[in-house]
Every structure is written in structure tokens, then in C-alpha cells.
Design a protein around this motif. Structure first.
Motif, PDB file in Angstrom:
ATOM      1  N   MET A   1      45.974 -80.595 -27.318  1.00 34.14           N
ATOM      2  CA  MET A   1      46.686 -80.255 -28.570  1.00 34.14           C
ATOM      3  C   MET A   1      47.426 -78.930 -28.381  1.00 34.14           C
ATOM      4  O   MET A   1      46.863 -77.975 -27.850  1.00 34.14           O
ATOM      5  CB  MET A   1      45.651 -80.115 -29.698  1.00 34.14           C
ATOM      6  CG  MET A   1      46.268 -79.883 -31.057  1.00 34.14           C
ATOM      7  SD  MET A   1      45.028 -79.800 -32.366  1.00 34.14           S
ATOM      8  CE  MET A   1      44.517 -81.510 -32.521  1.00 34.14           C
ATOM      9  N   SER A   2      48.701 -78.874 -28.782  1.00 30.58           N
ATOM     10  CA  SER A   2      49.433 -77.626 -28.544  1.00 30.58           C
ATOM     11  C   SER A   2      49.107 -76.579 -29.608  1.00 30.58           C
ATOM     12  O   SER A   2      48.597 -76.893 -30.682  1.00 30.58           O
ATOM     13  CB  SER A   2      50.940 -77.897 -28.458  1.00 30.58           C
ATOM     14  OG  SER A   2      51.363 -78.497 -29.651  1.00 30.58           O
ATOM     15  N   LEU A  10      56.323 -78.395 -38.705  1.00 33.22           N
ATOM     16  CA  LEU A  10      55.243 -78.630 -39.675  1.00 33.22           C
ATOM     17  C   LEU A  10      55.801 -79.358 -40.870  1.00 33.22           C
ATOM     18  O   LEU A  10      56.950 -79.107 -41.274  1.00 33.22           O
ATOM     19  CB  LEU A  10      54.670 -77.290 -40.164  1.00 33.22           C
ATOM     20  CG  LEU A  10      53.902 -76.419 -39.182  1.00 33.22           C
ATOM     21  CD1 LEU A  10      53.752 -75.006 -39.736  1.00 33.22           C
ATOM     22  CD2 LEU A  10      52.527 -77.028 -38.896  1.00 33.22           C
ATOM     23  N   THR A  79      46.481 -70.776 -40.079  1.00 31.46           N
ATOM     24  CA  THR A  79      46.220 -71.739 -41.147  1.00 31.46           C
ATOM     25  C   THR A  79      45.243 -71.130 -42.132  1.00 31.46           C
ATOM     26  O   THR A  79      44.215 -70.598 -41.730  1.00 31.46           O
ATOM     27  CB  THR A  79      45.545 -73.009 -40.567  1.00 31.46           C
ATOM     28  OG1 THR A  79      46.251 -73.390 -39.391  1.00 31.46           O
ATOM     29  CG2 THR A  79      45.530 -74.137 -41.566  1.00 31.46           C
ATOM     30  N   ALA A 239      42.722 -77.807 -36.993  1.00 33.19           N
ATOM     31  CA  ALA A 239      43.374 -78.717 -36.039  1.00 33.19           C
ATOM     32  C   ALA A 239      43.562 -80.094 -36.675  1.00 33.19           C
ATOM     33  O   ALA A 239      44.613 -80.725 -36.552  1.00 33.19           O
ATOM     34  CB  ALA A 239      42.540 -78.810 -34.769  1.00 33.19           C
ATOM     35  N   ARG A 240      42.536 -80.516 -37.396  1.00 35.19           N
ATOM     36  CA  ARG A 240      42.604 -81.839 -38.037  1.00 35.19           C
ATOM     37  C   ARG A 240      43.675 -81.840 -39.134  1.00 35.19           C
ATOM     38  O   ARG A 240      44.436 -82.797 -39.286  1.00 35.19           O
ATOM     39  CB  ARG A 240      41.218 -82.161 -38.616  1.00 35.19           C
ATOM     40  CG  ARG A 240      41.053 -83.583 -39.097  1.00 35.19           C
ATOM     41  CD  ARG A 240      39.589 -83.897 -39.382  1.00 35.19           C
ATOM     42  NE  ARG A 240      38.948 -83.030 -40.355  1.00 35.19           N
ATOM     43  CZ  ARG A 240      39.230 -83.009 -41.655  1.00 35.19           C
ATOM     44  NH1 ARG A 240      40.152 -83.811 -42.146  1.00 35.19           N
ATOM     45  NH2 ARG A 240      38.577 -82.195 -42.470  1.00 35.19           N
ATOM     46  N   ILE A 242      46.370 -79.651 -39.622  1.00 35.30           N
ATOM     47  CA  ILE A 242      47.778 -79.330 -39.317  1.00 35.30           C
ATOM     48  C   ILE A 242      48.260 -79.943 -38.008  1.00 35.30           C
ATOM     49  O   ILE A 242      49.448 -79.917 -37.709  1.00 35.30           O
ATOM     50  CB  ILE A 242      48.047 -77.805 -39.305  1.00 35.30           C
ATOM     51  CG1 ILE A 242      47.354 -77.122 -38.122  1.00 35.30           C
ATOM     52  CG2 ILE A 242      47.644 -77.142 -40.627  1.00 35.30           C
ATOM     53  CD1 ILE A 242      47.949 -75.763 -37.805  1.00 35.30           C
ATOM     54  N   GLY A 243      47.325 -80.428 -37.182  1.00 37.40           N
ATOM     55  CA  GLY A 243      47.742 -81.081 -35.939  1.00 37.40           C
ATOM     56  C   GLY A 243      48.042 -80.112 -34.806  1.00 37.40           C
ATOM     57  O   GLY A 243      48.643 -80.506 -33.803  1.00 37.40           O
ATOM     58  N   TYR A 244      47.659 -78.853 -34.955  1.00 40.84           N
ATOM     59  CA  TYR A 244      47.836 -77.877 -33.872  1.00 40.84           C
ATOM     60  C   TYR A 244      46.538 -77.103 -33.680  1.00 40.84           C
ATOM     61  O   TYR A 244      45.728 -76.988 -34.608  1.00 40.84           O
ATOM     62  CB  TYR A 244      48.954 -76.868 -34.201  1.00 40.84           C
ATOM     63  CG  TYR A 244      50.307 -77.507 -34.238  1.00 40.84           C
ATOM     64  CD1 TYR A 244      51.046 -77.662 -33.060  1.00 40.84           C
ATOM     65  CD2 TYR A 244      50.834 -77.978 -35.436  1.00 40.84           C
ATOM     66  CE1 TYR A 244      52.292 -78.284 -33.095  1.00 40.84           C
ATOM     67  CE2 TYR A 244      52.073 -78.597 -35.475  1.00 40.84           C
ATOM     68  CZ  TYR A 244      52.800 -78.752 -34.303  1.00 40.84           C
ATOM     69  OH  TYR A 244      54.008 -79.361 -34.329  1.00 40.84           O
ATOM     70  N   ASP A 245      46.400 -76.552 -32.485  1.00 42.14           N
ATOM     71  CA  ASP A 245      45.251 -75.695 -32.198  1.00 42.14           C
ATOM     72  C   ASP A 245      45.552 -74.298 -32.764  1.00 42.14           C
ATOM     73  O   ASP A 245      46.591 -73.718 -32.460  1.00 42.14           O
ATOM     74  CB  ASP A 245      45.073 -75.650 -30.674  1.00 42.14           C
ATOM     75  CG  ASP A 245      43.823 -74.898 -30.275  1.00 42.14           C
ATOM     76  OD1 ASP A 245      42.940 -74.726 -31.139  1.00 42.14           O
ATOM     77  OD2 ASP A 245      43.742 -74.480 -29.106  1.00 42.14           O
ATOM     78  N   ASP A 246      44.663 -73.787 -33.590  1.00 42.21           N
ATOM     79  CA  ASP A 246      44.899 -72.494 -34.255  1.00 42.21           C
ATOM     80  C   ASP A 246      43.676 -71.596 -34.031  1.00 42.21           C
ATOM     81  O   ASP A 246      42.622 -71.815 -34.616  1.00 42.21           O
ATOM     82  CB  ASP A 246      45.134 -72.737 -35.756  1.00 42.21           C
ATOM     83  CG  ASP A 246      45.326 -71.439 -36.519  1.00 42.21           C
ATOM     84  OD1 ASP A 246      45.203 -70.358 -35.907  1.00 42.21           O
ATOM     85  OD2 ASP A 246      45.594 -71.515 -37.732  1.00 42.21           O
TER      86      ASP A 246
END
Ligand code: CS2
Length: 487
Positions: A1-2, A10, A79, A239-240, A242-246
């Protein structure tokens, strides 16, 4: 995951409602932790979306390099997850432009504070970090964050040293002083910080102190948002959602409140567009929150931790302790003047719902930290008012006994723990040869600058505490709660 960055596409419902990089910075924040990210940075994000302006934030942590390491590879983005019984909502915040660590780069911290763009400095550094003389006013010259800076004011590392050097350099260079907004849970926080900064200035920059005093503003403010320390679960949920690694994801409750004294000579973001209330006197709101929310929080943290209840929501599901929370809030409310537009019993009910939030895992041990810095404004100040009014002191005696039980650091009814308090060493030393509950109460009540003498010496007060402490130490906290709730 980026990884989340400024370039990550987003969905509009999640992305900042403006182009962050189009806005310059105007705020420097000291104390770049979860609370700032859940509160002031979120309000500023809203205000930027609503009415723009060059108000992005340079966030500075005093010691930990982690916030900058997490935020900088993400262009300051993170986030913010709001959680309640209805579920979780995520939003990416764009108001932090840059993050740095003062210990790693003191020059950069000072440059941010003295830059012409800096118009407001906000702070969330915790009560203990300032080095205030809480009993006498001004600063405590022997505080570990103050003493080295008074000796070498040109190389500050503490909050007062940094703030005052920046103000002195600005005034000396003909730049207007920034507005300093203390967002820690201290009574009259603006005035307290102002007195300490001016005290520092008179000692270190005597030629500039009068000009700082005449021109610098220190509005007071009340901040509120329950924000547990983020965990791996926070990052996984971000991650779940927003779909990105934070690496900087933060979780908080949906509720937020900010009441601010409107004294910003160099302007301010439109924080009111995000729900902030601007008033001429913050004191009644601050007192209400410190005594009702924070006071009952401290009481339930000590009692809960020692009754095997690791989370605030567990406390609210425990009938006996929940009843004591209700009793404490009512006792605190009885010390408050009427506030137009505020119904104190509705406020108390709302607090209980917030404490019971099933989606927030707020640790009692986290709130139990730094009791010597918190009890004076949360417990002793309302106790003194109750004493003058001839009211019932038992709720405050119970809270004080629960803190004293925690301060003994005995682990008969709980897992071993450390007393996380700036006075921990002093407390351990004074309790070394002390055995009975009476002696513990006498010794801890005499800690310097802790309990006001008028309360300490009030007839019956110490006996009221020691009776409760004895039960906590001999029969355990669960028994003490049951007995207290039955009275
Ligand atoms: C808590 C506060 O940790 C504590 O001492 O009482 O951090 C509390 O959660 C906040 O003031 C809520 O706004």
C-alpha cells in the motif's frame, strides 16, 4: 500500500476542502502530539477550507523526533478518524505545512518563531513542561526546563526560554510579537503563561521586557476533545478508510469544543467557521471543564486503574464507579456560577455519554499521569470553594485518596506500574519511612506547592482522606468504591 502524501488522489469527502500548498504558514505550534492533530490543526483545516488565508501550521515537538519523521514524508498530511457508536469517519487534514523537532534542530525552531510569517504560537506541551510557579505566580527558576535556559538564554531548549527568546528577538528587530495561545488544561492559561514569560524576560532580557509586556497578547482558551494515544489499530483503520498507509494517523471522538478569548492583534484564522466560540472571558468555561470533565476524569482514572478497569468506558460500565462519577460531577457543578446558555446537568450527562463512548479506548493509566500538576485545578480548587460554602467535601476527599493510593506505587491490587509524575522521586523519598494512612496523607498534603494551606489545614479534611485511603490500601480499591458508592 502506498504512503499518504500530497499527491495521493483522494475522494472529495476525505480530501482537504482546499489546496493546502496554496496557503502560507501563519501559526507555529509547540507540542506536536495527538491532541494538537485532533483539535487545533483540525479547526485550522476547517477554517482554511471555509475562508482561506495564510494560516498553515509549522508543528514543533520539543523532544521527540517521531512526529516530524511521521509527517514530513507525508507532506504534513494525516488522517483524522472520528469514532463513536455509529462508526468511524476519516478525513485527511492538510493544515500542517512542516514538522520539526526542536531538540534535533533548535535553530530551525527559533527561525520558525522569529520568522515574519509567524503571527500566532499555539501550545499543547502538558502542564508540567512550562516550569510555572503555580503557588507564587511567574516562573519556577529551579524547574529543569527553566534553569538551564536562564543560565544560557541564547540557546533555549525549554518552552519559556524558546518563547521569550523569540519574542525578545522579534521586538528587538522591530517585528510585531506573535499572539501566544496556551492550549493546556490550566486555569487562566493565557494569564499564567504571560506572567511566566514576562518573569523570564525581566531576568534574561531586562531591556526588552517592557516592550514585550506592552505589545504581546496571551489570550486564554478552553480546549476539549477526548483523544487517546494512537495505536497500531489506528493506523490499520486509517489504511482501511483512506486506502493509503498513514504513519501519523490520529483517532478522536466526534465531539469537539473550543472557547477562545478574542485578542489576536495580528489576526487569526476563522476558527469560528469550524465551531469555535469567541468570548471576552473564557474563565467560566475553563473552570467548568477543568472541574467537571477533568476533575471527574482524574478521580475515575485513579479509582478505575486500581479497580482493574483499564479504560474509561469500562469505568462507565461499572455501576459503583459510574455512580461516583455522577456524584463527582454534581459536586463540581455546585461550585460553578451560572453560565448563560449552559445547563450544567445537561453538560454532565453529555460528559457521561462521551466517557462511555464504546469506540474510544481511553486508558485510565494515561489520564493518571502527572497528578501533582493536575489535582490543584481539578480537585483542590473546587474543594476549597465547597469548603467556603459549607458543602460536602467527600467527593473531593475520595478523589484525593485515590490519587494518594496511586502515589504509593504499591501493586497489591493491580499490575506493577511506574508513577509517571514530575514529582515521582520526591514522592518516593518522602513516603519511604511512612506507614499509616494518616502519615501518608500528612506527608503528601505537604508536598511543596501542591495542596493549598487553607484546604490542607481545614478541620476534618485530612481525616476524611485517610479513612478512605486506609480502605483502599488494606481492602483494595474495589471495596473502597463499593463503600463510597453506598454512602
Ligand atoms: C485528561 C484530558 O489526560 C487527562 O488528564 O483529563 O487529557 C482530557 O481527555 C482532555 O482535557 C479532554 O479535552
Amino acid at each position: 500500500m502506498s504512503r499518504l502524501t500530497a499527491k495521493a488522489p483522494l475522494p472529495p469527502a476525505i480530501a482537504p476542502g482546499y489546496h493546502p500548498e496554496d496557503h502560507g504558514t501563519g501559526i507555529v505550534h509547540l507540542g506536536l502530539g495527538a491532541f494538537h492533530k485532533a483539535h487545533q490543526a483540525a479547526y485550522t483545516d476547517h477554517a482554511l477550507a471555509a475562508s482561506g488565508g495564510d494560516w498553515r501550521i509549522i508543528g514543533i515537538s520539543l523532544r521527540s523526533p517521531d512526529p516530524a519523521r511521521q509527517l514530513m514524508p507525508q507532506d504534513g498530511r494525516y488522517t483524522l478518524i472520528e469514532r463513536d457508536a455509529g462508526g468511524s469517519r476519516a478525513r485527511v487534514i492538510g493544515s500542517i505545512a512542516r514538522a520539526l523537532c526542536a531538540a534535533d534542530d533548535p535553530g530551525a525552531a527559533l527561525a520558525a518563531l522569529t520568522g515574519p510569517a509567524c503571527r500566532i504560537v499555539t501550545l499543547t506541551v502538558t502542564e508540567k513542561a512550562y516550569g510555572l510557579d503555580r503557588a507564587g505566580g511567574g516562573l519556577d527558576p529551579d524547574h529543569p526546563a527553566v534553569r538551564p535556559d536562564l543560565a544560557r538564554p541564547e540557546a533555549p531548549t525549554g518552552v519559556l526560554g524558546l518563547l521569550t527568546r523569540a519574542l525578545a528577538l522579534r521586538v528587538d528587530a522591530g517585528l510585531p510579537p506573535f499572539t501566544t495561545l496556551c492550549c493546556d488544561n490550566l486555569p487562566r492559561n493565557g494569564a499564567l503563561l504571560r506572567d511566566a514569560v514576562l518573569d523570564f524576560a525581566r531576568r534574561a532580557y531586562p531591556a526588552l521586557a517592557d516592550r514585550i509586556e506592552a505589545t504581546a497578547a496571551f489570550p486564554s482558551t478552553m480546549v476539549d476533545r477526548i483523544t487517546p494515544a494512537p495505536t497500531e489499530a489506528t493506523r490499520a483503520e486509517a489504511a482501511r478508510l483512506i486506502g493509503y498507509d498513514d504513519h501519523a494517523a490520529t483517532e478522536t471522538e466526534a465531539f469537539h469544543q473550543w472557547v477562545i478569548e478574542d485578542d489576536f492583534p495580528l489576526g487569526r484564522p476563522d476558527w469560528d467557521r469550524a465551531g469555535a466560540l469567541f468570548v471576552s472571558d473564557v474563565a467560566p468555561y475553563e473552570t467548568m471543564k477543568l472541574r467537571m470533565l477533568n476533575g471527574s476524569h482524574s478521580m475515575l482514572a485513579y479509582a478505575g486503574f486500581h479497580a482493574g478497569l483499564p479504560l474509561v468506558r469500562d469505568v462507565m460500565a461499572h455501576a459503583g464507579l459510574a455512580a461516583l462519577v455522577r456524584r463527582h460531577m454534581a459536586a463540581a457543578a455546585a461550585t460553578l456560577p451560572a453560565l448563560p446558555g449552559i445547563d450544567l446537568s445537561a453538560y454532565a450527562e453529555q460528559l457521561r455519554v462521551r466517557f462511555a463512548n464504546p469506540a474510544i479506548a481511553h486508558e485510565t493509566f494515561q489520564i493518571a499521569m502527572d497528578g501533582t500538576q493536575k489535582l490543584p485545578q481539578r480537585i483542590f480548587a473546587p474543594a476549597l470553594d465547597t469548603l467556603s460554602a459549607g458543602g460536602d467535601l467527600r467527593p473531593f476527599a475520595f478523589a484525593t485518596a485515590a490519587w494518594m493510593r496511586h502515589a504509593t506505587v504499591t501493586d497489591r491490587d493491580c499490575a506493577p506500574y511506574d508513577l509517571r509524575d514530575p514529582m515521582a522521586d520526591e514522592i518516593a523519598k518522602t513516603l519511604k519511612d511512612v506507614g499509616t494512612a494518616e502519615d501518608i496523607v500528612r506527608t503528601l498534603s505537604a508536598l511543596p506547592g501542591f495542596m493549598p494551606a487553607a484546604l490542607r489545614d481545614a478541620p476534618g479534611w485530612q481525616t476524611m482522606i485517610s479513612g478512605r485511603l486506609r480502605i483502599m490500601l488494606t481492602d483494595g480499591m474495589a471495596k473502597a468504591i463499593a463503600q463510597e458508592a453506598a454512602t
